[in-house]
Design a protein around this motif. Sequence first.
Motif, PDB file in Angstrom:
ATOM      1  N   MET A 102       0.848  -1.188   0.000  1.00  0.00           N
ATOM      2  CA  MET A 102       0.000   0.000   0.000  1.00  0.00           C
ATOM      3  C   MET A 102       0.884   1.239   0.000  1.00  0.00           C
ATOM      4  O   MET A 102       1.681   1.448   0.902  1.00  0.00           O
ATOM      5  N   SER A 103       0.767   2.051  -1.033  1.00  0.00           N
ATOM      6  CA  SER A 103       1.601   3.244  -1.140  1.00  0.00           C
ATOM      7  C   SER A 103       0.834   4.450  -0.629  1.00  0.00           C
ATOM      8  O   SER A 103      -0.310   4.679  -1.014  1.00  0.00           O
ATOM      9  N   VAL A 104       1.451   5.215   0.258  1.00  0.00           N
ATOM     10  CA  VAL A 104       0.811   6.397   0.812  1.00  0.00           C
ATOM     11  C   VAL A 104       1.648   7.609   0.452  1.00  0.00           C
ATOM     12  O   VAL A 104       2.845   7.648   0.709  1.00  0.00           O
ATOM     13  N   ASN A 105       1.008   8.592  -0.160  1.00  0.00           N
ATOM     14  CA  ASN A 105       1.730   9.752  -0.662  1.00  0.00           C
ATOM     15  C   ASN A 105       1.324  11.018   0.071  1.00  0.00           C
ATOM     16  O   ASN A 105       0.212  11.132   0.570  1.00  0.00           O
ATOM     17  N   MET A 106       2.245  11.974   0.105  1.00  0.00           N
ATOM     18  CA  MET A 106       1.949  13.322   0.561  1.00  0.00           C
ATOM     19  C   MET A 106       2.367  14.255  -0.563  1.00  0.00           C
ATOM     20  O   MET A 106       3.527  14.251  -1.000  1.00  0.00           O
ATOM     21  N   TYR A 107       1.430  15.029  -1.072  1.00  0.00           N
ATOM     22  CA  TYR A 107       1.713  15.895  -2.206  1.00  0.00           C
ATOM     23  C   TYR A 107       2.141  17.275  -1.712  1.00  0.00           C
ATOM     24  O   TYR A 107       1.800  17.681  -0.591  1.00  0.00           O
ATOM     25  N   PRO A 108       2.897  18.014  -2.525  1.00  0.00           N
ATOM     26  CA  PRO A 108       3.453  19.298  -2.068  1.00  0.00           C
ATOM     27  C   PRO A 108       2.390  20.272  -1.558  1.00  0.00           C
ATOM     28  O   PRO A 108       2.656  21.030  -0.620  1.00  0.00           O
ATOM     29  N   TRP A 109       1.214  20.269  -2.179  1.00  0.00           N
ATOM     30  CA  TRP A 109       0.180  21.229  -1.784  1.00  0.00           C
ATOM     31  C   TRP A 109      -0.560  20.828  -0.499  1.00  0.00           C
ATOM     32  O   TRP A 109      -1.441  21.549  -0.049  1.00  0.00           O
ATOM     33  N   GLN A 110      -0.206  19.696   0.088  1.00  0.00           N
ATOM     34  CA  GLN A 110      -0.920  19.224   1.271  1.00  0.00           C
ATOM     35  C   GLN A 110      -0.200  19.525   2.590  1.00  0.00           C
ATOM     36  O   GLN A 110      -0.723  19.225   3.660  1.00  0.00           O
ATOM     37  N   HIS A 111       0.967  20.143   2.532  1.00  0.00           N
ATOM     38  CA  HIS A 111       1.739  20.326   3.760  1.00  0.00           C
ATOM     39  C   HIS A 111       1.043  21.253   4.752  1.00  0.00           C
ATOM     40  O   HIS A 111       1.066  21.006   5.963  1.00  0.00           O
ATOM     41  N   ASP A 112       0.414  22.326   4.259  1.00  0.00           N
ATOM     42  CA  ASP A 112      -0.299  23.230   5.169  1.00  0.00           C
ATOM     43  C   ASP A 112      -1.482  22.519   5.819  1.00  0.00           C
ATOM     44  O   ASP A 112      -1.744  22.703   7.015  1.00  0.00           O
ATOM     45  N   ALA A 113      -2.189  21.711   5.036  1.00  0.00           N
ATOM     46  CA  ALA A 113      -3.323  20.953   5.589  1.00  0.00           C
ATOM     47  C   ALA A 113      -2.831  19.969   6.651  1.00  0.00           C
ATOM     48  O   ALA A 113      -3.477  19.771   7.688  1.00  0.00           O
ATOM     49  N   TRP A 114      -1.682  19.348   6.401  1.00  0.00           N
ATOM     50  CA  TRP A 114      -1.133  18.408   7.373  1.00  0.00           C
ATOM     51  C   TRP A 114      -0.804  19.110   8.695  1.00  0.00           C
ATOM     52  O   TRP A 114      -1.079  18.590   9.777  1.00  0.00           O
ATOM     53  N   THR A 115      -0.250  20.307   8.599  1.00  0.00           N
ATOM     54  CA  THR A 115       0.069  21.077   9.805  1.00  0.00           C
ATOM     55  C   THR A 115      -1.208  21.415  10.576  1.00  0.00           C
ATOM     56  O   THR A 115      -1.245  21.306  11.812  1.00  0.00           O
ATOM     57  N   ARG A 116      -2.248  21.825   9.866  1.00  0.00           N
ATOM     58  CA  ARG A 116      -3.529  22.109  10.536  1.00  0.00           C
ATOM     59  C   ARG A 116      -4.078  20.861  11.217  1.00  0.00           C
ATOM     60  O   ARG A 116      -4.632  20.921  12.313  1.00  0.00           O
ATOM     61  N   LEU A 117      -3.920  19.729  10.557  1.00  0.00           N
ATOM     62  CA  LEU A 117      -4.475  18.482  11.077  1.00  0.00           C
ATOM     63  C   LEU A 117      -3.798  18.069  12.389  1.00  0.00           C
ATOM     64  O   LEU A 117      -4.451  17.513  13.280  1.00  0.00           O
ATOM     65  N   GLN A 118      -2.530  18.363  12.529  1.00  0.00           N
ATOM     66  CA  GLN A 118      -1.812  17.947  13.732  1.00  0.00           C
ATOM     67  C   GLN A 118      -2.378  18.604  14.989  1.00  0.00           C
ATOM     68  O   GLN A 118      -2.296  18.048  16.090  1.00  0.00           O
ATOM     69  N   ALA A 119      -2.965  19.787  14.829  1.00  0.00           N
ATOM     70  CA  ALA A 119      -3.547  20.480  15.982  1.00  0.00           C
ATOM     71  C   ALA A 119      -4.742  19.727  16.552  1.00  0.00           C
ATOM     72  O   ALA A 119      -5.140  19.974  17.701  1.00  0.00           O
TER      73      ALA A 119
ATOM     74  N   VAL B  13       6.066   7.855  15.945  1.00  0.00           N
ATOM     75  CA  VAL B  13       5.694   8.976  15.084  1.00  0.00           C
ATOM     76  C   VAL B  13       6.804  10.026  15.041  1.00  0.00           C
ATOM     77  O   VAL B  13       7.417  10.354  16.062  1.00  0.00           O
ATOM     78  N   ARG B  14       7.035  10.578  13.853  1.00  0.00           N
ATOM     79  CA  ARG B  14       8.054  11.610  13.684  1.00  0.00           C
ATOM     80  C   ARG B  14       7.584  12.930  14.283  1.00  0.00           C
ATOM     81  O   ARG B  14       6.384  13.122  14.511  1.00  0.00           O
ATOM     82  N   PRO B  15       8.493  13.872  14.552  1.00  0.00           N
ATOM     83  CA  PRO B  15       8.100  15.158  15.144  1.00  0.00           C
ATOM     84  C   PRO B  15       7.057  15.922  14.329  1.00  0.00           C
ATOM     85  O   PRO B  15       6.264  16.678  14.896  1.00  0.00           O
ATOM     86  N   ASP B  16       7.054  15.737  13.004  1.00  0.00           N
ATOM     87  CA  ASP B  16       6.073  16.450  12.174  1.00  0.00           C
ATOM     88  C   ASP B  16       4.737  15.727  12.095  1.00  0.00           C
ATOM     89  O   ASP B  16       3.834  16.143  11.370  1.00  0.00           O
ATOM     90  N   GLY B  17       4.592  14.635  12.863  1.00  0.00           N
ATOM     91  CA  GLY B  17       3.327  13.901  12.876  1.00  0.00           C
ATOM     92  C   GLY B  17       3.235  12.814  11.833  1.00  0.00           C
ATOM     93  O   GLY B  17       2.249  12.068  11.804  1.00  0.00           O
ATOM     94  N   ARG B  18       4.247  12.680  10.979  1.00  0.00           N
ATOM     95  CA  ARG B  18       4.228  11.647   9.957  1.00  0.00           C
ATOM     96  C   ARG B  18       4.609  10.298  10.544  1.00  0.00           C
ATOM     97  O   ARG B  18       5.308  10.210  11.566  1.00  0.00           O
TER      98      ARG B  18
END
Length: 344
Positions: free
Chosen positions: A1-18, A53-58
């Motif tokens: 199973m391949s899981v990707n993070m696209y360049p335009w999703q980094h801001d959304a990922w940061t919001r999600l961590q909150a 989990v990594r510090p960035d939540g990944r």
Amino acid sequence: MSVNMYPWQHDAWTRLQAMRARLPHAILFHGPAGIGKADFIESFAQALLCEDVRPDGRACGACASCGWFAQGNHPDYRRVRPEALEDDLPAAEGEEASADERKTKSKSASKEIKIEQVRALSDFMNISTHRQGLRVVVLYPAESLNMPASNALLKTLEEPPAGTVFLLASNGLDRLLPTILSRCRKFAMTMPDHGEALAWLEAQGINDADGWLREQGGAPLAALAQAETGSREELDGLLQVLAQPSVDAALRSADKLSKAPLAALVAWQQRWLYDVFSYKLSGVIRYYPRYQREVATLAGRVHVADLMQAIKSTNDRRAVADHPLSPKLFVEDMLLDYTARCGP
């Protein structure tokens, strides 16, 4: 199973961590189709199950949990989606399926999430987790839930099992039951900036990346998928009818066009009408610059009121595009209605 993070999703990922400190039992990720919501929520699912989990939540990608997730057999994870979206349809009787058999199965595969799929989650949610952590259920696209499945999911969301998180993705909130919406925390995901999406597409080696991206409304994954087919035959077939509308052209083209995904046909017609409307008001074409001459001719002829009615009619048609009584009659009606409003 391949899981990707696209360049335009980094801001959304940061919001999600909150949200992780007080994680809701159900999160509904919503936004336009073709921007990578499914990959995004599977990335989050893997991170929720990760043991380091990594510090960035990944997710770390190296622990036992990540190993199971990558192999598609994590015991605390379930993915629910229509059969038609599954990558590999099983061969009959354990034998290798021929190309014709796979094609037949693909055509007959359901485009809905059925009640049996939702009910199958009951056993999963009623047993202890393998690692004393969370259970994670990913479900997409949520609008493909048929009514019995929607009602079954609603019962689960009303009384969520402890330690279980539902991650849903939807291309359109207006196509979901209000009661399901009310029981999920909504998380908006927006279309990427055109320049960022274009740079990513070009990095994938796509020729005429700008043209493909515009035609798909700015959605980079949709543009990539369409570009990889290398064909604009269905799109051009529709646009040629829209450029020179007539009853004869509508009836003659309906059968062939009905073989294309109806939701895509409706979206293409919506973009065409927006281009005509935009050109009429401001001389700007967003989606189909290849058809500038045809758009300009139509914009000069059609009255604004007729254009507005055509846009409204097409928008209304989107709601039933996934479940027409007859694809051919659906396309005929759509083109005849357009011809009545925008024809000579």
